[in-house]
Design an enzyme around this catalytic site. Sequence first.
Site, short mmCIF file in Angstrom:
data_model
loop_
_atom_site.label_atom_id
_atom_site.label_comp_id
_atom_site.label_asym_id
_atom_site.label_seq_id
_atom_site.Cartn_x
_atom_site.Cartn_y
_atom_site.Cartn_z
N ASP A 160 0.82 -1.21 0.00
CA ASP A 160 0.00 0.00 0.00
C ASP A 160 0.85 1.27 0.00
O ASP A 160 2.09 1.21 0.16
CB ASP A 160 -0.96 0.00 1.21
CG ASP A 160 -0.26 -0.33 2.52
OD1 ASP A 160 0.99 -0.27 2.57
OD2 ASP A 160 -0.94 -0.63 3.51
N ASN A 169 -7.50 -1.88 14.26
CA ASN A 169 -8.89 -2.19 13.91
C ASN A 169 -8.99 -3.44 13.03
O ASN A 169 -10.03 -3.73 12.46
CB ASN A 169 -9.55 -1.01 13.21
CG ASN A 169 -8.87 -0.64 11.89
OD1 ASN A 169 -7.91 -1.29 11.50
ND2 ASN A 169 -9.38 0.37 11.22
N HIS A 200 -7.27 -4.04 10.23
CA HIS A 200 -7.05 -3.91 8.79
C HIS A 200 -5.77 -4.62 8.35
O HIS A 200 -4.85 -4.82 9.15
CB HIS A 200 -7.08 -2.43 8.33
CG HIS A 200 -5.90 -1.60 8.69
ND1 HIS A 200 -6.00 -0.26 8.98
CD2 HIS A 200 -4.57 -1.88 8.79
CE1 HIS A 200 -4.80 0.23 9.22
NE2 HIS A 200 -3.92 -0.73 9.13
N GLU A 235 -9.78 -1.49 5.16
CA GLU A 235 -10.41 -1.08 6.41
C GLU A 235 -11.70 -1.88 6.67
O GLU A 235 -12.34 -2.35 5.72
CB GLU A 235 -10.76 0.41 6.33
CG GLU A 235 -9.56 1.34 6.18
CD GLU A 235 -8.81 1.56 7.49
OE1 GLU A 235 -8.66 0.63 8.29
OE2 GLU A 235 -8.35 2.71 7.70
C1 GLP Z 1 -0.50 0.77 8.43
C2 GLP Z 1 -0.21 -0.08 7.20
C3 GLP Z 1 -0.40 -1.55 7.46
C4 GLP Z 1 0.26 -1.93 8.76
C5 GLP Z 1 -0.41 -1.20 9.89
C6 GLP Z 1 0.16 -1.54 11.25
O1 GLP Z 1 -1.79 1.25 8.49
N1 GLP Z 1 -1.01 0.29 6.09
O2 GLP Z 1 0.11 -2.29 6.37
O3 GLP Z 1 0.16 -3.31 8.95
O4 GLP Z 1 -0.23 0.19 9.66
O5 GLP Z 1 1.29 -0.77 11.49
P1 GLP Z 1 2.24 -0.92 12.73
O6 GLP Z 1 3.08 -2.10 12.45
O7 GLP Z 1 3.02 0.35 12.76
O8 GLP Z 1 1.38 -1.09 13.92
#
Ligand code: GLP
Length: 245
Positions: free
Chosen positions: A67, A136, A138, A143
Amino acid sequence: MKIMIAADYRKLSQMAADIVAKQVQTKNNSVLGLATGSTPEGMYSILSHMHRQDNLDFSEVITFNLDEYVGLAPDHPQSYHYYMKHHFFKQVNVKSCNINIPCTEKNNPEKVCREYDQEINNSGGIDLQVLGIGTNGHIGFNEPGRLLSVDTHIVDLTEETIEANSRFFKSKNEVPRRAVTMGVGSIMKAKKIMLLASGLNKAKAVKEMLSGKVTTDLPASLLQLHHDPLFILDHEAASLFQAKE
Ligand code: GLP
């Protein structure tokens, strides 16, 4: 479905790096699906070390990132282009022509999405998809909601995600409201999936993800339907899931 529980974040990162290394050693032209966020940082750091120390070779590897924010230039320090370059690509020998990150800057977003899925297919499909998980539930930027998109698409981020990701920006107002993400279908097509979750703030999402029930309200729960998913959790992220058992 395989679940590995690591004593702490360092061990989680080592387990994840070992699995990526094994994938690349077994198939030197592996197609890797890569994730950003703070969780895989340790894994990237260990893989970079393995490259320097043990000559782990990424020269034939092809990568597809999950992403990217819409509206951030690739050289913006909070863009996922920048993250990947800083944490991984400039540390190892992936060829720049083999790096794929969706980029909507200066391009028609719909076209970018269509072409991204085509590129993944043309590469033969993702061998190993690395994932994190949002608080959440995702995955990528898919989402929670009534409907989930199958293919790569543009998404409006939820308040919870904007809030969670605001820690990387000077203020919440600076967090982009939209992103481009691989869809759940694109993710589920990967031959292997490895999801990493660390910390107490992920415990609730992890518990629901592994609950035995599938819901679009928690996109990561779909991974239970994948034929070869691996979940690497540290003790904190696994705490509610283990308490339930
Ligand atoms: C972002 C990314 C995800 C990632 C998530 C969790 O929103 N789009 O791909 O898995 O954050 O991030 P973190 O590892 O910083 O908690």
